[in-house]
Design a protein around this motif. Sequence first.
Motif, PDB file in Angstrom:
ATOM      1  N   THR A  89       0.829  -1.210   0.000  1.00  0.00           N
ATOM      2  CA  THR A  89       0.000   0.000   0.000  1.00  0.00           C
ATOM      3  C   THR A  89       0.863   1.260   0.000  1.00  0.00           C
ATOM      4  OG1 THR A  89      -0.189  -0.090   2.421  1.00  0.00           O
ATOM      5  CG2 THR A  89      -1.958  -1.117   1.144  1.00  0.00           C
ATOM      6  N   SER A  90       2.090   1.153  -0.516  1.00  0.00           N
ATOM      7  CA  SER A  90       2.936   2.340  -0.628  1.00  0.00           C
ATOM      8  C   SER A  90       2.336   3.302  -1.646  1.00  0.00           C
ATOM      9  CB  SER A  90       4.363   1.948  -1.018  1.00  0.00           C
ATOM     10  OG  SER A  90       4.362   1.225  -2.229  1.00  0.00           O
ATOM     11  N   ARG A  91       2.793   4.530  -1.605  1.00  0.00           N
ATOM     12  CA  ARG A  91       2.165   5.586  -2.398  1.00  0.00           C
ATOM     13  C   ARG A  91       2.201   5.311  -3.896  1.00  0.00           C
ATOM     14  NH1 ARG A  91       4.518  11.016  -0.618  1.00  0.00           N
ATOM     15  NH2 ARG A  91       3.617  10.282   1.335  1.00  0.00           N
ATOM     16  N   SER A  92       3.247   4.638  -4.371  1.00  0.00           N
ATOM     17  CA  SER A  92       3.345   4.369  -5.809  1.00  0.00           C
ATOM     18  C   SER A  92       2.254   3.428  -6.301  1.00  0.00           C
ATOM     19  CB  SER A  92       4.717   3.771  -6.139  1.00  0.00           C
ATOM     20  OG  SER A  92       4.876   2.492  -5.528  1.00  0.00           O
ATOM     21  N   MET A  93       1.625   2.676  -5.380  1.00  0.00           N
ATOM     22  CA  MET A  93       0.552   1.764  -5.790  1.00  0.00           C
ATOM     23  C   MET A  93      -0.746   2.514  -6.087  1.00  0.00           C
ATOM     24  SD  MET A  93       1.562  -1.445  -5.918  1.00  0.00           S
ATOM     25  CE  MET A  93       0.120  -2.489  -5.627  1.00  0.00           C
ATOM     26  N   ALA A  94      -0.872   3.740  -5.609  1.00  0.00           N
ATOM     27  CA  ALA A  94      -2.087   4.528  -5.850  1.00  0.00           C
ATOM     28  C   ALA A  94      -1.942   5.309  -7.155  1.00  0.00           C
ATOM     29  CB  ALA A  94      -2.342   5.477  -4.680  1.00  0.00           C
ATOM     30  N   TRP A  95      -1.645   4.603  -8.211  1.00  0.00           N
ATOM     31  CA  TRP A  95      -1.374   5.241  -9.502  1.00  0.00           C
ATOM     32  C   TRP A  95      -1.803   4.299 -10.612  1.00  0.00           C
ATOM     33  CZ3 TRP A  95       1.334   4.841 -14.066  1.00  0.00           C
ATOM     34  CH2 TRP A  95       1.517   6.039 -14.772  1.00  0.00           C
ATOM     35  N   GLY A  96      -2.080   4.896 -11.757  1.00  0.00           N
ATOM     36  CA  GLY A  96      -2.407   4.113 -12.947  1.00  0.00           C
ATOM     37  C   GLY A  96      -3.904   4.029 -13.173  1.00  0.00           C
ATOM     38  N   GLU A  97      -4.249   3.659 -14.377  1.00  0.00           N
ATOM     39  CA  GLU A  97      -5.650   3.487 -14.761  1.00  0.00           C
ATOM     40  C   GLU A  97      -5.783   2.202 -15.568  1.00  0.00           C
ATOM     41  OE1 GLU A  97      -9.473   3.776 -14.817  1.00  0.00           O
ATOM     42  OE2 GLU A  97      -8.276   5.276 -13.767  1.00  0.00           O
ATOM     43  N   PRO A  98      -6.331   1.145 -14.955  1.00  0.00           N
ATOM     44  CA  PRO A  98      -6.862   1.020 -13.596  1.00  0.00           C
ATOM     45  C   PRO A  98      -5.755   1.097 -12.535  1.00  0.00           C
ATOM     46  CG  PRO A  98      -7.728  -0.710 -15.024  1.00  0.00           C
ATOM     47  CD  PRO A  98      -6.590  -0.076 -15.753  1.00  0.00           C
ATOM     48  N   GLU A  99      -6.115   1.579 -11.361  1.00  0.00           N
ATOM     49  CA  GLU A  99      -5.149   1.798 -10.284  1.00  0.00           C
ATOM     50  C   GLU A  99      -4.537   0.476  -9.804  1.00  0.00           C
ATOM     51  OE1 GLU A  99      -5.578   4.415  -6.343  1.00  0.00           O
ATOM     52  OE2 GLU A  99      -6.248   2.337  -6.120  1.00  0.00           O
ATOM     53  N   LYS A 100      -3.240   0.524  -9.545  1.00  0.00           N
ATOM     54  CA  LYS A 100      -2.523  -0.698  -9.125  1.00  0.00           C
ATOM     55  C   LYS A 100      -3.030  -1.220  -7.782  1.00  0.00           C
ATOM     56  CE  LYS A 100       1.489   1.345  -9.703  1.00  0.00           C
ATOM     57  NZ  LYS A 100       2.950   1.570  -9.646  1.00  0.00           N
ATOM     58  N   LEU A 101      -3.254  -0.339  -6.808  1.00  0.00           N
ATOM     59  CA  LEU A 101      -3.682  -0.801  -5.495  1.00  0.00           C
ATOM     60  C   LEU A 101      -5.051  -1.458  -5.572  1.00  0.00           C
ATOM     61  CD1 LEU A 101      -3.399  -1.161  -2.491  1.00  0.00           C
ATOM     62  CD2 LEU A 101      -4.121   1.218  -2.164  1.00  0.00           C
ATOM     63  N   HIS A 102      -5.962  -0.886  -6.332  1.00  0.00           N
ATOM     64  CA  HIS A 102      -7.294  -1.476  -6.460  1.00  0.00           C
ATOM     65  C   HIS A 102      -7.200  -2.858  -7.092  1.00  0.00           C
ATOM     66  CE1 HIS A 102     -11.585  -1.796  -6.820  1.00  0.00           C
ATOM     67  NE2 HIS A 102     -11.501  -1.957  -8.135  1.00  0.00           N
ATOM     68  N   TYR A 103      -6.340  -3.006  -8.093  1.00  0.00           N
ATOM     69  CA  TYR A 103      -6.181  -4.310  -8.746  1.00  0.00           C
ATOM     70  C   TYR A 103      -5.563  -5.311  -7.778  1.00  0.00           C
ATOM     71  CZ  TYR A 103      -5.939  -7.243 -12.934  1.00  0.00           C
ATOM     72  OH  TYR A 103      -6.146  -8.232 -13.866  1.00  0.00           O
ATOM     73  N   ALA A 104      -4.580  -4.860  -6.982  1.00  0.00           N
ATOM     74  CA  ALA A 104      -3.960  -5.740  -5.993  1.00  0.00           C
ATOM     75  C   ALA A 104      -4.987  -6.203  -4.964  1.00  0.00           C
ATOM     76  CB  ALA A 104      -2.804  -5.019  -5.301  1.00  0.00           C
ATOM     77  N   ARG A 105      -5.890  -5.310  -4.556  1.00  0.00           N
ATOM     78  CA  ARG A 105      -6.972  -5.698  -3.646  1.00  0.00           C
ATOM     79  C   ARG A 105      -7.800  -6.829  -4.257  1.00  0.00           C
ATOM     80  NH1 ARG A 105      -8.573  -0.125  -3.654  1.00  0.00           N
ATOM     81  NH2 ARG A 105      -7.720   1.079  -1.919  1.00  0.00           N
ATOM     82  N   ARG A 106      -8.103  -6.715  -5.534  1.00  0.00           N
ATOM     83  CA  ARG A 106      -8.952  -7.709  -6.201  1.00  0.00           C
ATOM     84  C   ARG A 106      -8.235  -9.054  -6.340  1.00  0.00           C
ATOM     85  NH1 ARG A 106     -11.880  -5.525 -11.388  1.00  0.00           N
ATOM     86  NH2 ARG A 106     -13.497  -6.960 -10.655  1.00  0.00           N
ATOM     87  N   ILE A 107      -6.937  -9.009  -6.648  1.00  0.00           N
ATOM     88  CA  ILE A 107      -6.176 -10.263  -6.703  1.00  0.00           C
ATOM     89  C   ILE A 107      -6.200 -10.943  -5.341  1.00  0.00           C
ATOM     90  CG2 ILE A 107      -3.887 -11.265  -6.989  1.00  0.00           C
ATOM     91  CD1 ILE A 107      -3.262  -9.054  -8.989  1.00  0.00           C
ATOM     92  N   ALA A 108      -5.910 -10.163  -4.286  1.00  0.00           N
ATOM     93  CA  ALA A 108      -5.895 -10.731  -2.935  1.00  0.00           C
ATOM     94  C   ALA A 108      -7.269 -11.248  -2.545  1.00  0.00           C
ATOM     95  CB  ALA A 108      -5.427  -9.669  -1.936  1.00  0.00           C
ATOM     96  N   ALA A 109      -8.321 -10.548  -2.953  1.00  0.00           N
ATOM     97  CA  ALA A 109      -9.679 -10.990  -2.641  1.00  0.00           C
ATOM     98  C   ALA A 109      -9.979 -12.327  -3.311  1.00  0.00           C
ATOM     99  CB  ALA A 109     -10.688  -9.929  -3.083  1.00  0.00           C
ATOM    100  N   ALA A 110      -9.621 -12.471  -4.580  1.00  0.00           N
ATOM    101  CA  ALA A 110      -9.875 -13.723  -5.301  1.00  0.00           C
ATOM    102  C   ALA A 110      -9.067 -14.873  -4.711  1.00  0.00           C
ATOM    103  CB  ALA A 110      -9.545 -13.541  -6.785  1.00  0.00           C
ATOM    104  N   PHE A 111      -7.781 -14.636  -4.467  1.00  0.00           N
ATOM    105  CA  PHE A 111      -6.905 -15.672  -3.915  1.00  0.00           C
ATOM    106  C   PHE A 111      -7.384 -16.085  -2.524  1.00  0.00           C
ATOM    107  CE2 PHE A 111      -2.934 -17.418  -2.238  1.00  0.00           C
ATOM    108  CZ  PHE A 111      -2.406 -18.067  -3.338  1.00  0.00           C
ATOM    109  N   GLY A 112      -7.727 -15.080  -1.698  1.00  0.00           N
ATOM    110  CA  GLY A 112      -8.204 -15.376  -0.349  1.00  0.00           C
ATOM    111  C   GLY A 112      -9.525 -16.115  -0.349  1.00  0.00           C
TER     112      GLY A 112
END
Length: 291
Positions: A89-112
């Motif tokens: 959740t470092s600041r560089s993850m809050a960037w991009g379209e689609p945003e990297k942090l949001h995508y990482a949340r979704r990967i973790a949600a699916a895996f979990g």
Amino acid sequence: MAEPLLTAAFLRKLDRLALQTRRAMAGDLQGERRSPKRGSSVEFADFRPYTAGDDFRQIDWNLYARAERFYLKLFVAEEELNVHLLVDTSRSMAWGEPEKLHYARRIAAAFGYIALSNLDRVNVTAFGGRPAAVSGIRGKRGAVALFEFLQRLEAGSSANLTQFCRNYIQTARSAGPLLLCSDLFDPGWRDALRTLSSRPFEITVMHVLAPQEIDPPLEGDIRLLDSEGGPAVEISADLDVLQRYRESLRAWQSEIESFCSGRGMRYVPVNTAEPIEDFVFGQLRRAGVIR
């Protein structure tokens, strides 16, 4: 109300999946995973000689008739895994379209969710922003707590990935499958991954990048700002510069992949432009992360 990380239709598809582990791991409670321990499931594993005090109901009488000695039947124990989800959740993850942090949340949600559906125990830790963790989530009902935790994650300051990994291996109660979701912009990523590999985690590195980082839509004279406070860089974005950038990016990804492969880790490059369902059922299956 925040948009759900995963749709109900997607969750129904995930119910048919399971984590793919490359070696048996002993857990704590009975689950749906083979364990190196011996237990009382229906799948036969081995014999051992009977000793005083053993349960005589486990004696194999057919073998006794042939060998004239008592042997016990052993069966494969089925136990839960401890699954570890580490989200940058470092600041560089809050960037991009689609945003990297949001995508990482979704990967973790699916895996979990896949882990919870198979009665495994899920532990989630965010690093880079405010310290946040939730541990011991178990059962499909635990998916609500998992999703709520991931939804609340926000980007913070820069992360010291190596120090975080050192702390994590010292405090994690038991090893198991570990999913690291990060853009790996920390220059100490080698030391961090080497540190994680010092314990018998089964590590999958999700290298999350936005499409604008993979193929920058830049042109002309540009001043680039570091989202985590580093010095600004001025460039002239012509075709030659962009080509050299793409080559450097591919070389960096290849270096990380080679580093991971040499330590028994899976490396999965992630482009946040790819629909999450395509990523899970395509990339993760091909990488042997799920089945």
